[in-house]
Design a protein around this motif. Structure first.
Motif, mmCIF file in Angstrom:
data_model
loop_
_atom_site.group_PDB
_atom_site.id
_atom_site.type_symbol
_atom_site.label_atom_id
_atom_site.label_comp_id
_atom_site.label_asym_id
_atom_site.label_seq_id
_atom_site.Cartn_x
_atom_site.Cartn_y
_atom_site.Cartn_z
ATOM 1 N N VAL A 399 0.823 -1.210 0.000
ATOM 2 C CA VAL A 399 0.000 0.000 0.000
ATOM 3 C C VAL A 399 0.858 1.261 0.000
ATOM 4 O O VAL A 399 0.333 2.371 0.091
ATOM 5 N N VAL A 400 2.167 1.101 -0.115
ATOM 6 C CA VAL A 400 3.084 2.240 -0.136
ATOM 7 C C VAL A 400 3.600 2.410 -1.557
ATOM 8 O O VAL A 400 4.120 1.456 -2.149
ATOM 9 N N PRO A 401 3.462 3.581 -2.158
ATOM 10 C CA PRO A 401 3.918 3.765 -3.540
ATOM 11 C C PRO A 401 5.434 3.675 -3.649
ATOM 12 O O PRO A 401 6.162 3.949 -2.692
ATOM 13 N N THR A 402 5.895 3.277 -4.829
ATOM 14 C CA THR A 402 7.324 3.219 -5.123
ATOM 15 C C THR A 402 7.667 4.286 -6.153
ATOM 16 O O THR A 402 6.835 4.648 -6.979
ATOM 17 N N LYS A 403 8.895 4.749 -6.116
ATOM 18 C CA LYS A 403 9.310 5.815 -7.027
ATOM 19 C C LYS A 403 9.353 5.335 -8.464
ATOM 20 O O LYS A 403 9.111 6.100 -9.387
ATOM 21 N N GLY A 404 9.705 4.072 -8.657
ATOM 22 C CA GLY A 404 9.797 3.558 -10.018
ATOM 23 C C GLY A 404 8.478 3.164 -10.626
ATOM 24 O O GLY A 404 8.400 2.890 -11.814
ATOM 25 N N GLY A 405 7.406 3.099 -9.825
ATOM 26 C CA GLY A 405 6.109 2.736 -10.377
ATOM 27 C C GLY A 405 5.785 1.267 -10.256
ATOM 28 O O GLY A 405 4.639 0.875 -10.261
ATOM 29 N N GLY A 406 6.815 0.385 -10.160
ATOM 30 C CA GLY A 406 6.551 -1.036 -10.023
ATOM 31 C C GLY A 406 6.192 -1.684 -11.324
ATOM 32 O O GLY A 406 6.140 -1.079 -12.381
ATOM 33 N N PHE A 407 5.889 -3.005 -11.261
ATOM 34 C CA PHE A 407 5.588 -3.782 -12.445
ATOM 35 C C PHE A 407 4.208 -4.411 -12.327
ATOM 36 O O PHE A 407 4.010 -5.594 -12.470
ATOM 37 N N GLY A 408 3.194 -3.644 -12.039
ATOM 38 C CA GLY A 408 1.864 -4.224 -12.008
ATOM 39 C C GLY A 408 0.966 -3.491 -11.048
ATOM 40 O O GLY A 408 1.374 -2.634 -10.276
ATOM 41 N N GLU A 409 -0.304 -3.852 -11.077
ATOM 42 C CA GLU A 409 -1.315 -3.234 -10.225
ATOM 43 C C GLU A 409 -2.066 -4.326 -9.468
ATOM 44 O O GLU A 409 -3.275 -4.322 -9.362
ATOM 45 N N ASP A 410 -1.305 -5.295 -8.900
ATOM 46 C CA ASP A 410 -1.928 -6.429 -8.244
ATOM 47 C C ASP A 410 -2.149 -6.196 -6.756
ATOM 48 O O ASP A 410 -2.646 -7.063 -6.061
ATOM 49 N N GLY A 411 -1.724 -5.075 -6.217
ATOM 50 C CA GLY A 411 -1.867 -4.805 -4.802
ATOM 51 C C GLY A 411 -3.275 -4.372 -4.446
ATOM 52 O O GLY A 411 -4.185 -4.344 -5.273
ATOM 53 N N PRO A 412 -3.494 -4.023 -3.156
ATOM 54 C CA PRO A 412 -4.826 -3.585 -2.732
ATOM 55 C C PRO A 412 -5.191 -2.243 -3.348
ATOM 56 O O PRO A 412 -4.334 -1.483 -3.801
ATOM 57 N N ALA A 413 -6.500 -1.946 -3.340
ATOM 58 C CA ALA A 413 -6.960 -0.680 -3.904
ATOM 59 C C ALA A 413 -6.513 0.497 -3.046
ATOM 60 O O ALA A 413 -6.255 1.587 -3.545
ATOM 61 N N PHE A 414 -6.395 0.275 -1.745
ATOM 62 C CA PHE A 414 -5.984 1.336 -0.824
ATOM 63 C C PHE A 414 -4.493 1.622 -0.989
ATOM 64 O O PHE A 414 -3.680 0.706 -1.115
ATOM 65 N N GLU A 415 -4.119 2.917 -0.996
ATOM 66 C CA GLU A 415 -2.711 3.299 -1.111
ATOM 67 C C GLU A 415 -2.470 4.576 -0.332
ATOM 68 O O GLU A 415 -3.277 5.500 -0.368
ATOM 69 N N LEU A 416 -1.325 4.597 0.376
ATOM 70 C CA LEU A 416 -0.962 5.764 1.166
ATOM 71 C C LEU A 416 -0.300 6.821 0.297
ATOM 72 O O LEU A 416 0.199 6.518 -0.788
ATOM 73 N N GLU A 417 -0.283 8.049 0.786
ATOM 74 C CA GLU A 417 0.343 9.167 0.082
ATOM 75 C C GLU A 417 1.334 9.860 1.015
ATOM 76 O O GLU A 417 1.300 9.685 2.228
ATOM 77 N N GLY A 418 2.226 10.631 0.410
ATOM 78 C CA GLY A 418 3.117 11.472 1.196
ATOM 79 C C GLY A 418 4.520 10.944 1.385
ATOM 80 O O GLY A 418 5.399 11.672 1.864
ATOM 81 N N PHE A 419 4.793 9.709 1.029
ATOM 82 C CA PHE A 419 6.133 9.151 1.135
ATOM 83 C C PHE A 419 6.220 7.943 0.208
ATOM 84 O O PHE A 419 5.218 7.471 -0.334
ATOM 85 N N TYR A 420 7.453 7.451 0.015
ATOM 86 C CA TYR A 420 7.700 6.312 -0.865
ATOM 87 C C TYR A 420 8.382 5.191 -0.092
ATOM 88 O O TYR A 420 9.037 5.417 0.928
ATOM 89 N N TYR A 421 8.239 4.004 -0.628
ATOM 90 C CA TYR A 421 8.852 2.834 -0.001
ATOM 91 C C TYR A 421 10.378 2.960 0.028
ATOM 92 O O TYR A 421 11.032 2.447 0.944
ATOM 93 N N GLU A 422 10.958 3.641 -0.955
ATOM 94 C CA GLU A 422 12.413 3.771 -1.018
ATOM 95 C C GLU A 422 12.965 4.816 -0.050
ATOM 96 O O GLU A 422 14.187 4.925 0.104
ATOM 97 N N ASP A 423 12.098 5.589 0.611
ATOM 98 C CA ASP A 423 12.578 6.624 1.528
ATOM 99 C C ASP A 423 13.253 5.994 2.744
ATOM 100 O O ASP A 423 13.073 4.810 3.051
ATOM 101 N N ASP A 424 14.027 6.823 3.450
ATOM 102 C CA ASP A 424 14.690 6.364 4.676
ATOM 103 C C ASP A 424 13.802 6.553 5.905
ATOM 104 O O ASP A 424 13.944 5.820 6.891
ATOM 105 N N THR A 425 12.934 7.523 5.869
ATOM 106 C CA THR A 425 12.034 7.772 6.998
ATOM 107 C C THR A 425 10.627 8.039 6.464
ATOM 108 O O THR A 425 10.428 8.234 5.267
#
Length: 660
Positions: A399-425
């Motif tokens: 549910v956490v977005p990635t900067k590269g966009g990923g390779f598919g849309e198989d995750g849940p419909a819900f998604e958080l905003e404001g940070f990326y999975y690649e961030d440090d904090t």
């Protein structure tokens, strides 16, 4: 199926159209003398004629319409019908004529290179500044590289340099620059471009671009490769002339040989990348403790027959012993709807909650990729916080977005905003959760994100983790624990304990899985699926091998007189046969080398790009599988070439020289 069929038809008709156009433009002198056709043809049509062609095409239907009217008045019905059909065809073909004129108008500046550089620069800037997409940026950069090579070719035309030498310099510069650009690590240009998003189309674009660059470089430097081979084999008297002959013929038709080599190399490239990445992602789940959170057994219970106190039930069992278990925890999975407070979209989206008891939160060993500011620096601190404060939660990585966009849309419909999975904090994120059956809404604060490899990339667990106490407060009916996790003591047979649990709690509908075996089964299933895809790609390889066979069969017919001359000047049957076999080997081995080399490098870059996100992943090459692919490809290539080569070796010189 319909899309695949249409794509196949489009590619087929496009190939026929290009081939027909090239045949219609064939130079008579070059055809009679059997000279190679240049890959980039120089247009002889004047600029004035190109500009007037659309205007003439626009007026042609009206002129034919006037002729049709005159024929009707003068009582010439057949001529009127002919002119009417010609007018209809002229009207229908007008857009194609305009498009052809536009291509002819732009082709000259494109050949000179400066138009390719301008178009590439505009596309690259647009991809970075407006779209933030990798595809337009990389395509634009590739066009700029091609433009530089074509400009070098245009500049060298003004010198006294031979045409073959200037083509070699231009295409070698073009190919080497493009290879360097595409083989750079993915984050090399990030200081210049920033984070760009890419999807599965980047695999296609990178493969085509790298293979094309490698083919250009090889085709225009094959004579240097031939000199190296002849220097190595110079001491073998009969092998040297055979080797020269076997390489000279493919090089005389660079366009056809280049397309065959590119097709062969592209399929090998795809197979190598799939083989390497399949093995690499399997290694990501080899650390079972990280994947399972340190649990050994998972047990599912019927919702209607729960166990109120699992530890007491184990102590009362005549089969199980409490000392065989180091930790026992449980949770209940509840499908919910969620939305992030303060986010741009306030629509409720589907997700899931794993409402865990205190024992689960106290004993779990799941690693966290991100920890919210103010909630510690380790996963243990976060789990203690969840146990003490029921309003906190940890979400999975999907549910956490990635900067590269990923390779598919198989995750849940819900998604958080404001940070990326690649961030440090990450900041603490406040969300609202709604239980769809009762409509009860309660708030949670997300303070952590699970590592991507947790639960085998979501295969054995899904949803956010929070305290069961919060769900019990929000829902007016009791929610029992339906999933238990067990960590057994050392030197205890995990499989036996799993069976004993099922036998002891059969009335509760308990079904157990040894997590290590469950992960192994899922890895095996994924491997089988990847093998299936590899097999389908192998069919494409068979097509490339069949193309080599077709070329060999055609070569026997086209070069019948050449074979006769070779036999007449002293070539023995074995030398002629070996010449054809080495000719196919030259294309097959070059294609294999290009595909294996480029596929390995791009796989290494992919692993380095995702290594920061999946710490357990590491680069490894399945040498055995790659060796099998190479062996099968080369073996079948030789099998399709052997019969034409044998047929060529049996041609008598007298018959060949009389052949018309």
């Amino acid at each position: 199926v319909i899309v695949a069929y249409c794509l196949g038809m489009v590619i087929t008709f496009a190939t026929i159209a290009v081939s027909s156009y090239r045949v219609s433009r064939l130079n008579i002198v070059a055809a009679v003398r059997d000279l190679p056709t240049p890959i980039i043809e120089v247009s002889t049509t004047s600029l004035r004629d190109i500009m007037l062609t659309p205007w003439r095409a626009f007026l042609r239907p009206f002129r034919l319409g006037v002729r049709t009217a005159v024929d009707v008045v003068t009582l010439h019905p057949l001529r009127a019908i002919t002119h009417l059909l010609q007018a209809a065809w002229a009207a229908v073909s007008f857009p194609a004529t305009v498009f052809k004129s536009l291509i002819q108008l732009l082709w000259r500046p494109f050949q000179q290179g400066w138009l390719a550089i301008i178009l590439g620069l505009l596309l690259a800037v647009q991809g970075v500044a407006a779209w933030e997409q990798s595809a337009p940026f990389t395509i634009g950069a590739s066009l700029m590289i091609i433009g530089i090579g074509l400009m070098a070719r245009t500049f060298l035309k003004r010198t006294a340099m031979r045409a073959d030498v200037r083509d070699r310099i231009a295409y070698t510069v073009m190919g080497v620059e493009m290879l360097i650009f595409w083989l750079l690590p993915f984050d090399t240009l990030e200081p210049l471009t920033g984070e760009l998003k890419g999807d599965i189309e980047m695999f296609f674009i990178s493969g085509v671009s790298m293979v094309a660059a490698a083919v250009w470089t090889v085709m225009y430097n094959a004579d240097l490769l031939l000199k190296l081979l002849t220097a190595v084999t110079g001491r073998v008297g009969s092998l040297r002339p055979v080797l020269v002959t076997s390489v000279a013929y493919p090089m005389s038709a660079k366009f056809r040989t280049g397309l065959t080599l590119a097709m062969f190399a592209l399929v090998i490239f795809t197979l190598i990348v799939m083989s390497i990445l399949t093995g690499i992602f399997e290694t990501a789940v080899e650390d079972v403790d990280t994947v399972t959170g340190g649990w050994d057994i998972q047990a599912e219970l019927n919702f209607n027959t729960p166990i109120q106190d699992i530890e007491q039930a184990i102590a009362d069992s005549r089969v199980l012993r409490s000392e065989d278990f180091e930790a026992i925890g449980g949770y209940t999975f509840v499908p919910i709807e969620a939305r992030q407070m303060g986010a741009e979209s306030q629509r409720w989206r589907g997700y899931g909650v794993r409402a865990a008891n205190k024992e689960f939160l106290a004993s779990t060993g799941y690693e966290l990729k991100l920890i919210a500011d103010g909630y510690g620096s380790s996963a243990d601190e976060v789990w203690r916080a969840l146990s003490n404060d029921p309003s906190l939660a940890v979400v999975d990585s999907f549910v956490v977005p990635t900067k590269g966009g990923g390779f598919g849309e198989d995750g849940p419909a819900f998604e958080l905003e404001g940070f990326y999975y690649e961030d440090d904090t990450m900041p603490p994120v406040h969300i609202e959760v709604r239980e769809p059956r009762t409509g009860e809404v309660f708030q949670l604060t997300v303070i952590g994100v699970l590592d991507l490899a947790s639960d085998a990339f979501g295969e054995i667990g899904f949803g956010m983790i929070t305290s069961k106490a919060r769900l019990d407060e929000a829902v007016p009916f009791p929610v029992p624990v339906t999933t238990y996790r067990f960590r057994v003591s050392e030197r205890v047979d995990v499989a036996r304990i799993a069976k004993d649990l099922e036998a002891s709690f059969l009335d509760n509908g308990m079904e157990t899985d040894v997590l290590e075996e469950l992960i192994a089964d899922q890895v095996s299933a994924n491997r089988a699926f990847n093998y299936l895809l590899t097999g389908f790609m192998g069919l494409g390889l068979m097509v490339g091998i069949a193309a080599l066979g077709v070329i060999s069969i055609r070569a026997v017919v086209e070069r019948r007189q050449q074979i006769g001359v070779l036999r007449a000047i002293g070539y023995r049957r074995g030398m002629v046969q070996l010449s054809f076999i080495l000719e196919s080997s030259f294309i097959a081995l070059l294609g294999i080398a290009i595909g294996v080399g480029l596929g390995t490098v791009i796989s290494y870059n992919i692993v380095n790009d995702i290594k920061d996100d999946v710490e357990s992943i590491r680069f490894s090459v399945p040498w055995l599988q790659i060796a099998i692919i190479i062996g099968i490809a080369y073996l079948f290539a030789m099998m399709t070439t052997f019969l034409p080569a044998r047929q060529a070796s049996r041609i008598f010189p007298a018959e060949a020289l009389r052949y018309e």
